[in-house]
Design a protein around this motif. Structure first.
Motif, PDB file in Angstrom:
ATOM      1  N   MET A   1     -25.289 -35.985 -40.921  1.00 59.09           N
ATOM      2  CA  MET A   1     -24.039 -35.679 -40.226  1.00 59.09           C
ATOM      3  C   MET A   1     -23.823 -36.595 -39.025  1.00 59.09           C
ATOM      4  O   MET A   1     -22.718 -37.072 -38.772  1.00 59.09           O
ATOM      5  N   LEU A   2     -24.898 -36.862 -38.282  1.00 59.73           N
ATOM      6  CA  LEU A   2     -24.771 -37.714 -37.101  1.00 59.73           C
ATOM      7  C   LEU A   2     -24.321 -39.119 -37.461  1.00 59.73           C
ATOM      8  O   LEU A   2     -23.570 -39.747 -36.709  1.00 59.73           O
ATOM      9  N   GLU A   3     -24.788 -39.619 -38.615  1.00 63.09           N
ATOM     10  CA  GLU A   3     -24.390 -40.971 -38.995  1.00 63.09           C
ATOM     11  C   GLU A   3     -22.892 -41.047 -39.282  1.00 63.09           C
ATOM     12  O   GLU A   3     -22.248 -42.066 -39.011  1.00 63.09           O
ATOM     13  N   VAL A   4     -22.325 -39.959 -39.812  1.00 60.04           N
ATOM     14  CA  VAL A   4     -20.878 -39.920 -40.055  1.00 60.04           C
ATOM     15  C   VAL A   4     -20.128 -39.930 -38.727  1.00 60.04           C
ATOM     16  O   VAL A   4     -19.114 -40.614 -38.574  1.00 60.04           O
ATOM     17  N   ILE A   5     -20.625 -39.173 -37.753  1.00 57.87           N
ATOM     18  CA  ILE A   5     -20.004 -39.158 -36.425  1.00 57.87           C
ATOM     19  C   ILE A   5     -20.051 -40.550 -35.811  1.00 57.87           C
ATOM     20  O   ILE A   5     -19.070 -41.023 -35.222  1.00 57.87           O
ATOM     21  N   THR A   6     -21.196 -41.219 -35.940  1.00 60.72           N
ATOM     22  CA  THR A   6     -21.315 -42.584 -35.434  1.00 60.72           C
ATOM     23  C   THR A   6     -20.251 -43.476 -36.048  1.00 60.72           C
ATOM     24  O   THR A   6     -19.568 -44.236 -35.351  1.00 60.72           O
ATOM     25  N   GLY A   7     -20.093 -43.387 -37.376  1.00 60.52           N
ATOM     26  CA  GLY A   7     -19.094 -44.202 -38.053  1.00 60.52           C
ATOM     27  C   GLY A   7     -17.684 -43.883 -37.607  1.00 60.52           C
ATOM     28  O   GLY A   7     -16.864 -44.793 -37.396  1.00 60.52           O
ATOM     29  N   VAL A   8     -17.371 -42.614 -37.453  1.00 60.81           N
ATOM     30  CA  VAL A   8     -16.027 -42.198 -37.032  1.00 60.81           C
ATOM     31  C   VAL A   8     -15.698 -42.747 -35.645  1.00 60.81           C
ATOM     32  O   VAL A   8     -14.607 -43.289 -35.413  1.00 60.81           O
ATOM     33  N   VAL A   9     -16.623 -42.618 -34.717  1.00 59.63           N
ATOM     34  CA  VAL A   9     -16.376 -43.075 -33.344  1.00 59.63           C
ATOM     35  C   VAL A   9     -16.236 -44.592 -33.290  1.00 59.63           C
ATOM     36  O   VAL A   9     -15.362 -45.128 -32.598  1.00 59.63           O
ATOM     37  N   LEU A  10     -17.082 -45.297 -34.030  1.00 63.15           N
ATOM     38  CA  LEU A  10     -16.978 -46.758 -34.057  1.00 63.15           C
ATOM     39  C   LEU A  10     -15.642 -47.195 -34.654  1.00 63.15           C
ATOM     40  O   LEU A  10     -15.004 -48.131 -34.155  1.00 63.15           O
ATOM     41  N   ALA A  11     -15.217 -46.528 -35.719  1.00 60.02           N
ATOM     42  CA  ALA A  11     -13.939 -46.873 -36.342  1.00 60.02           C
ATOM     43  C   ALA A  11     -12.779 -46.633 -35.378  1.00 60.02           C
ATOM     44  O   ALA A  11     -11.849 -47.443 -35.284  1.00 60.02           O
ATOM     45  N   ALA A  12     -12.831 -45.520 -34.668  1.00 62.05           N
ATOM     46  CA  ALA A  12     -11.766 -45.215 -33.710  1.00 62.05           C
ATOM     47  C   ALA A  12     -11.732 -46.241 -32.578  1.00 62.05           C
ATOM     48  O   ALA A  12     -10.653 -46.645 -32.131  1.00 62.05           O
ATOM     49  N   SER A  13     -12.900 -46.683 -32.130  1.00 67.41           N
ATOM     50  CA  SER A  13     -12.932 -47.687 -31.064  1.00 67.41           C
ATOM     51  C   SER A  13     -12.345 -49.004 -31.551  1.00 67.41           C
ATOM     52  O   SER A  13     -11.749 -49.752 -30.777  1.00 67.41           O
ATOM     53  N   ALA A  14     -12.490 -49.297 -32.862  1.00 69.26           N
ATOM     54  CA  ALA A  14     -11.877 -50.502 -33.424  1.00 69.26           C
ATOM     55  C   ALA A  14     -10.365 -50.410 -33.396  1.00 69.26           C
ATOM     56  O   ALA A  14      -9.670 -51.431 -33.375  1.00 69.26           O
ATOM     57  N   GLY A  15      -9.823 -49.184 -33.400  1.00 73.24           N
ATOM     58  CA  GLY A  15      -8.385 -49.011 -33.276  1.00 73.24           C
ATOM     59  C   GLY A  15      -7.871 -49.386 -31.895  1.00 73.24           C
ATOM     60  O   GLY A  15      -6.699 -49.716 -31.732  1.00 73.24           O
ATOM     61  N   LEU A  16      -8.755 -49.350 -30.905  1.00 75.15           N
ATOM     62  CA  LEU A  16      -8.399 -49.772 -29.546  1.00 75.15           C
ATOM     63  C   LEU A  16      -8.600 -51.270 -29.359  1.00 75.15           C
ATOM     64  O   LEU A  16      -7.803 -51.942 -28.718  1.00 75.15           O
ATOM     65  N   ASN A  17      -9.697 -51.766 -29.899  1.00 75.43           N
ATOM     66  CA  ASN A  17     -10.011 -53.200 -29.814  1.00 75.43           C
ATOM     67  C   ASN A  17     -10.818 -53.562 -31.053  1.00 75.43           C
ATOM     68  O   ASN A  17     -11.911 -53.026 -31.261  1.00 75.43           O
ATOM     69  N   ALA A  18     -10.294 -54.467 -31.861  1.00 74.19           N
ATOM     70  CA  ALA A  18     -10.900 -54.758 -33.164  1.00 74.19           C
ATOM     71  C   ALA A  18     -12.288 -55.366 -33.053  1.00 74.19           C
ATOM     72  O   ALA A  18     -13.113 -55.214 -33.963  1.00 74.19           O
ATOM     73  N   TYR A  19     -12.577 -56.044 -31.936  1.00 76.05           N
ATOM     74  CA  TYR A  19     -13.777 -56.876 -31.889  1.00 76.05           C
ATOM     75  C   TYR A  19     -14.932 -56.278 -31.094  1.00 76.05           C
ATOM     76  O   TYR A  19     -16.085 -56.646 -31.301  1.00 76.05           O
ATOM     77  N   ILE A  20     -14.637 -55.357 -30.178  1.00 80.47           N
ATOM     78  CA  ILE A  20     -15.697 -54.782 -29.350  1.00 80.47           C
ATOM     79  C   ILE A  20     -16.746 -54.045 -30.177  1.00 80.47           C
ATOM     80  O   ILE A  20     -17.949 -54.284 -30.006  1.00 80.47           O
ATOM     81  N   PRO A  21     -16.379 -53.134 -31.102  1.00 80.03           N
ATOM     82  CA  PRO A  21     -17.430 -52.438 -31.861  1.00 80.03           C
ATOM     83  C   PRO A  21     -18.204 -53.357 -32.797  1.00 80.03           C
ATOM     84  O   PRO A  21     -19.419 -53.210 -32.944  1.00 80.03           O
ATOM     85  N   LEU A  22     -17.536 -54.322 -33.431  1.00 82.00           N
ATOM     86  CA  LEU A  22     -18.244 -55.271 -34.292  1.00 82.00           C
ATOM     87  C   LEU A  22     -19.219 -56.110 -33.488  1.00 82.00           C
ATOM     88  O   LEU A  22     -20.387 -56.280 -33.870  1.00 82.00           O
ATOM     89  N   LEU A  23     -18.748 -56.641 -32.361  1.00 75.01           N
ATOM     90  CA  LEU A  23     -19.611 -57.453 -31.505  1.00 75.01           C
ATOM     91  C   LEU A  23     -20.730 -56.609 -30.922  1.00 75.01           C
ATOM     92  O   LEU A  23     -21.883 -57.058 -30.832  1.00 75.01           O
ATOM     93  N   GLY A  24     -20.408 -55.371 -30.536  1.00 77.13           N
ATOM     94  CA  GLY A  24     -21.426 -54.480 -29.983  1.00 77.13           C
ATOM     95  C   GLY A  24     -22.530 -54.186 -30.974  1.00 77.13           C
ATOM     96  O   GLY A  24     -23.719 -54.258 -30.638  1.00 77.13           O
ATOM     97  N   LEU A  25     -22.155 -53.863 -32.208  1.00 78.89           N
ATOM     98  CA  LEU A  25     -23.165 -53.600 -33.240  1.00 78.89           C
ATOM     99  C   LEU A  25     -24.023 -54.826 -33.489  1.00 78.89           C
ATOM    100  O   LEU A  25     -25.247 -54.733 -33.609  1.00 78.89           O
TER     101      LEU A  25
END
Length: 204
Positions: A1-25
């Motif tokens: 379940m936690l991994e799904v939450i991680t994915g959801v939050v990262l996806a939502a952050s990409a909606g604010l800035n496309a590159y920050i979550p990709l670069l962060g990961l």
């Protein structure tokens, strides 16, 4: 379940800035032990990929703070942000992180559905941001663009980090961010209607 939450939050952050979550990961996977990307997504931590993402991020950060250009940028990113959201959902949810040591197999697979789900999630904050920004710019004579952009970038950074180390807290913060975006949009629409009413009234 936690991994799904991680994915959801990262996806939502990409909606604010496309590159920050990709670069962060990518950076966290390459230089720390906080993230171990699944094999299908290990290219994100490649030095060439990180360099390209860094350049794109700088461009995005600068353009998004200029009135009018920010709206054009939002239109161009209508495809880019959901695509990024899909990638970070699949990559983040399938990664070993500080909070998740054994991600679910269906998330770790290369199945297309995690990507589609992440793209749909990223569309929500992107749409709220893209609709509100032109109205905010008009109401503030452009002064609100930089302030709104800085807050969105900071939100994406905080959400990306929390998604890795504290997914549940990240989900709560995400709820607050979405609520703020909705409130900003409603206020902008209300102020625009009020201005239109004042403008339609005959001068005394």
């Amino acid at each position: 379940m936690l991994e799904v939450i991680t994915g959801v939050v990262l996806a939502a952050s990409a909606g604010l800035n496309a590159y920050i979550p990709l670069l962060g990961l990518g950076l966290l996977s390459r230089f720390t032990e906080w993230v171990a990307l699944p094999s299908g997504w290990s290219w994100i931590e490649n030095e060439w990929c990180l360099g390209i993402l860094a350049v794109l991020l700088v461009f995005e950060v600068l353009v998004d703070k200029v009135p009018a250009l920010d709206s054009i940028n939002d239109v161009l990113h209508t495809l880019i942000r959901p695509a990024s959201g899909g990638m970070v959902f699949a990559a983040g949810a399938g990664s070993d992180t500080v909070a998740v040591a054994d991600p679910a197999q269906f998330i770790a697979s290369a199945d297309v559905w995690p990507v589609v789900l992440g793209a749909c999630i990223a569309l929500v904050p992107h749409a709220l941001k893209a609709i509100a920004r032109p109205i905010v710019n008009v109401l503030t004579a452009g002064a609100g663009a930089a302030v709104a952009s800085v807050l969105e970038d900071l939100g994406a950074v905080v959400l990306t980090l929390l998604a890795v180390v504290a997914p549940v807290i990240a989900l709560l913060v995400l709820g607050g961010v979405i609520a703020l975006l909705v409130r900003r949009l409603r206020r902008a629409l209300r102020d625009r209607r009020a201005r239109a009413v004042r403008g339609s009234q005959p001068a005394s």
